[in-house]
Design an enzyme around this catalytic site. Structure first.
Site, PDB file in Angstrom:
ATOM      1  N   GLY A  54       0.764  -1.243   0.000  1.00 46.38           N
ATOM      2  CA  GLY A  54       0.000   0.000   0.000  1.00 46.38           C
ATOM      3  C   GLY A  54       0.792   1.289   0.000  1.00 46.38           C
ATOM      4  N   ASP A 112      -5.648   1.259  10.443  1.00 40.11           N
ATOM      5  CA  ASP A 112      -7.065   1.026  10.724  1.00 40.11           C
ATOM      6  C   ASP A 112      -7.183   0.527  12.168  1.00 40.11           C
ATOM      7  OD1 ASP A 112      -9.620  -0.566  10.719  1.00 40.11           O
ATOM      8  OD2 ASP A 112      -9.695   0.071   8.635  1.00 40.11           O
ATOM      9  N   SER A 113      -7.194  -0.777  12.382  1.00 41.63           N
ATOM     10  CA  SER A 113      -7.246  -1.302  13.754  1.00 41.63           C
ATOM     11  C   SER A 113      -5.907  -1.081  14.462  1.00 41.63           C
ATOM     12  CB  SER A 113      -7.560  -2.800  13.740  1.00 41.63           C
ATOM     13  OG  SER A 113      -6.461  -3.525  13.226  1.00 41.63           O
ATOM     14  N   THR A 116      -1.740  -4.439  12.570  1.00 43.96           N
ATOM     15  CA  THR A 116      -0.596  -4.671  11.687  1.00 43.96           C
ATOM     16  C   THR A 116       0.608  -3.876  12.176  1.00 43.96           C
ATOM     17  OG1 THR A 116      -2.164  -4.817   9.846  1.00 43.96           O
ATOM     18  CG2 THR A 116       0.164  -4.621   9.276  1.00 43.96           C
ATOM     19  N   LYS A 140      -7.157   6.066  10.961  1.00 45.92           N
ATOM     20  CA  LYS A 140      -8.564   6.027  11.391  1.00 45.92           C
ATOM     21  C   LYS A 140      -8.569   5.932  12.914  1.00 45.92           C
ATOM     22  CE  LYS A 140     -10.106   3.406   7.289  1.00 45.92           C
ATOM     23  NZ  LYS A 140     -10.678   2.120   6.816  1.00 45.92           N
ATOM     24  N   ARG A 174      -5.154   0.515  -6.786  1.00 39.40           N
ATOM     25  CA  ARG A 174      -3.913   1.060  -6.202  1.00 39.40           C
ATOM     26  C   ARG A 174      -3.307   2.145  -7.081  1.00 39.40           C
ATOM     27  NH1 ARG A 174      -2.373  -2.127  -1.866  1.00 39.40           N
ATOM     28  NH2 ARG A 174      -2.719  -4.364  -2.027  1.00 39.40           N
TER      29      ARG A 174
HETATM   30  P1  IMP Z   1      -4.925  -2.629  10.421  1.00 42.29           P
HETATM   31  O1  IMP Z   1      -4.038  -3.761  10.834  1.00 42.29           O
HETATM   32  O2  IMP Z   1      -6.365  -2.895  10.768  1.00 42.29           O
HETATM   33  O3  IMP Z   1      -4.465  -1.294  10.953  1.00 42.29           O
HETATM   34  O4  IMP Z   1      -4.952  -2.589   8.860  1.00 42.29           O
HETATM   35  C1  IMP Z   1      -3.929  -2.077   8.129  1.00 42.29           C
HETATM   36  C2  IMP Z   1      -3.993  -2.500   6.682  1.00 42.29           C
HETATM   37  O5  IMP Z   1      -5.318  -2.802   6.242  1.00 42.29           O
HETATM   38  C3  IMP Z   1      -3.528  -1.354   5.829  1.00 42.29           C
HETATM   39  O6  IMP Z   1      -2.135  -1.368   5.680  1.00 42.29           O
HETATM   40  C4  IMP Z   1      -4.274  -1.588   4.542  1.00 42.29           C
HETATM   41  O7  IMP Z   1      -3.537  -2.468   3.742  1.00 42.29           O
HETATM   42  C5  IMP Z   1      -5.551  -2.232   4.969  1.00 42.29           C
HETATM   43  N1  IMP Z   1      -6.639  -1.223   5.078  1.00 42.29           N
HETATM   44  C6  IMP Z   1      -7.168  -0.696   6.202  1.00 42.29           C
HETATM   45  N2  IMP Z   1      -8.128   0.193   5.934  1.00 42.29           N
HETATM   46  C7  IMP Z   1      -8.216   0.252   4.585  1.00 42.29           C
HETATM   47  C8  IMP Z   1      -9.047   1.021   3.678  1.00 42.29           C
HETATM   48  O8  IMP Z   1      -9.887   1.846   4.056  1.00 42.29           O
HETATM   49  N3  IMP Z   1      -8.827   0.797   2.353  1.00 42.29           N
HETATM   50  C9  IMP Z   1      -7.907  -0.088   1.882  1.00 42.29           C
HETATM   51  N4  IMP Z   1      -7.119  -0.809   2.695  1.00 42.29           N
HETATM   52  C10 IMP Z   1      -7.280  -0.653   4.035  1.00 42.29           C
HETATM   53 MG    MG Z   2      -0.912  -1.698   4.118  1.00 47.18          MG
END
Ligand code: IMP
Ligand code: MG
Length: 182
Positions: A54, A112-113, A116, A140, A174
């Site tokens: 990403g 997001d959460s 990761t 977020k 992308r």
């Molecule tokens: P996390 O572990 O929930 O913080 O997710 C992180 C990963 O989820 C990011 O690096 C993105 O690859 C993917 N992701 C989270 N939100 C979005 C979104 O709104 N659009 C596209 N990919 C997302």
């Molecule tokens: Mg990512």
């Protein structure tokens, strides 16, 4: 995919996305981030770890605005079933140099959460860098499930699904130059 990239909305897999952050706004904010990083990392030759897939566009545009000595490596957190019964194991891949005593800046497209990034930070920490900070284009805050210190953030957004400028929906989108929202 939409054949008219200048339109305000597009369709991917039957979902309609509206333009949310146009390219000029993204680039203006990235230039500001670069300016801040440049001040904070003068003479330290930081090593950027850009998280694939990403962050490829973000990393490219950010580094073009940086006029200090720096290095970049593209990394990935690969998830696989461990040999033990404990289930999911993550491995940091793509790092082929020592980061001991280096100033590390992790580049991520979106948090997001935060799970990761939480895992990634733990993996990087084990390699004993001098410092670690995170620079995320998008955050977020309401979606965070773990406490995270994100020092550099491009845009704080709500809990909406975003696409474009590196972010994908089912592997598509992308390549879009603007950020769209579902
Ligand atoms: P996390 O572990 O929930 O913080 O997710 C992180 C990963 O989820 C990011 O690096 C993105 O690859 C993917 N992701 C989270 N939100 C979005 C979104 O709104 N659009 C596209 N990919 C997302
Ligand atoms: Mg990512």
């Amino acid at each position: 995919m939409n054949k008219f990239p200048n339109m305000d909305s597009l369709q991917i897999n039957n979902q309609t996305f509206q333009i949310f952050i146009p390219e000029p706004e993204i680039l203006a904010r990235i230039a500001q981030l670069a300016h801040i990083l440049q001040t904070d990392y003068q003479n330290t030759r930081p090593l950027f770890l850009a998280v694939l897939n990403g962050s490829f566009m973000f990393a490219s545009d950010l580094l073009k605005c940086l006029h200090i000595e720096c290095e970049i490596q593209f990394v990935k957190l690969s998830s696989y079933q461990g040999m033990q019964s404990t289930g999911k194991v993550s491995e940091l891949i793509g790092l082929n140099q020592s980061i001991a005593n280096r100033d590390i800046i992790i580049l991520e497209d979106i948090i997001d959460s935060g799970l990761t990034m939480h895992e990634l930070l733990q993996s990087v920490q084990k390699l004993q860098p001098k410092s670690i900070e995170v620079c995320a284009l998008l955050l977020k805050p309401e979606a965070l499930k773990v406490p995270l210190q994100i020092k550099y953030v491009g845009f704080e957004v709500g809990n909406e699904f975003l696409l474009g400028y590196g972010l994908d929906y089912d592997g598509l989108g992308r390549n879009l130059r603007h950020i769209f929202k579902l």
